[in-house]
Design an enzyme around this catalytic site. Sequence first.
Site, short mmCIF file in Angstrom:
data_model
loop_
_atom_site.label_atom_id
_atom_site.label_comp_id
_atom_site.label_asym_id
_atom_site.label_seq_id
_atom_site.Cartn_x
_atom_site.Cartn_y
_atom_site.Cartn_z
N CYS A 1 37.66 -11.77 -23.59
CA CYS A 1 38.43 -12.99 -23.86
C CYS A 1 38.03 -14.18 -22.97
CB CYS A 1 39.92 -12.69 -23.78
SG CYS A 1 40.91 -13.93 -24.62
N HIS B 1 41.70 -7.26 -25.43
CA HIS B 1 42.28 -6.68 -24.23
C HIS B 1 42.80 -5.30 -24.60
CE1 HIS B 1 42.46 -10.60 -22.14
NE2 HIS B 1 42.81 -11.11 -23.29
N1 GLN Z 1 42.49 -19.06 -22.04
C1 GLN Z 1 41.82 -18.53 -23.16
C2 GLN Z 1 42.46 -18.80 -24.48
O1 GLN Z 1 43.66 -18.91 -24.61
C3 GLN Z 1 41.60 -17.03 -22.93
C4 GLN Z 1 42.86 -16.21 -22.95
C5 GLN Z 1 42.66 -14.76 -22.62
O2 GLN Z 1 41.77 -14.38 -21.85
N2 GLN Z 1 43.52 -13.92 -23.18
O3 GLN Z 1 41.74 -18.88 -25.46
#
Ligand code: GLN
Length: 244
Positions: A94, A193
């Site tokens: 992510c 995740h």
């Molecule tokens: N900040 C990023 C987004 O919202 C990644 C979020 C995350 O790692 N879950 O796209």
Amino acid sequence: MELKLYHLYPDVLNLYGDRGNVLCMEQRLRWRGIDVTVAGVPVGEPLRGADGDLFFIGGGQDFEQEVLLEDLAGGKAAEVKAAVEDGKPFLAICGGYQMLGNFYRTWDGVQCDFIGALDLYTVGSEKRMIGNCLFTCDDLGGAGLVGFENHSGKTYLGSSVKPLGKVLSGYGNNGEDGLEGARYRNVFATYSHGPLLPKNPAFCDLLLRTALERKYGRAELAPLDDTLEENAHRYMEQRLRKQP
Ligand code: GLN
């Protein structure tokens, strides 16, 4: 045999159990009698990627990604780029996935120029993409991987980068083109995740095999009893196949 695993920014990038991926890689190596050293590389500490065999980067909120820009520009971005080009295996999740790309423009207009190791970019949207997800993995012959996503960023791949697979349930890279994750050299990047690897032991072994083959030219991974993991995986996969 032994592997050195670098965990980038364990202090800042760790959402929804991302560290569980590192524990999973460590344990699945140890169960097979393969030594592993895990070295966290926090903000302010240099990364010496040349002696790393495997790299992990977890996810983070927009704020954390913005905070890391200075540290990346101070040398880590160049080290990561060199390691990627050198064929070192990476798992990036992510926010960590987005950081390997060229840039991220957040939903509220902050421009984050990232590492540029992968030809891709990300643009934030006001609608968050949240939920359990299921996608295929091309490197595993189209087998399903289960995970959990929560991002506002929509990622678009350039021509030198392939997707990790196709979305079967959930949003994936952008909720538009049906693609999930990115593959370039030995980089595996995904929005998932979960943590991802305990839920998908075959994918964990793919990463370990890639690292061992790169270092030793061969990889014998003794089979493990994955009955519990496979049962949990199958349950989630069946549930998600019913609700695309
Ligand atoms: N900040 C990023 C987004 O919202 C990644 C979020 C995350 O790692 N879950 O796209």
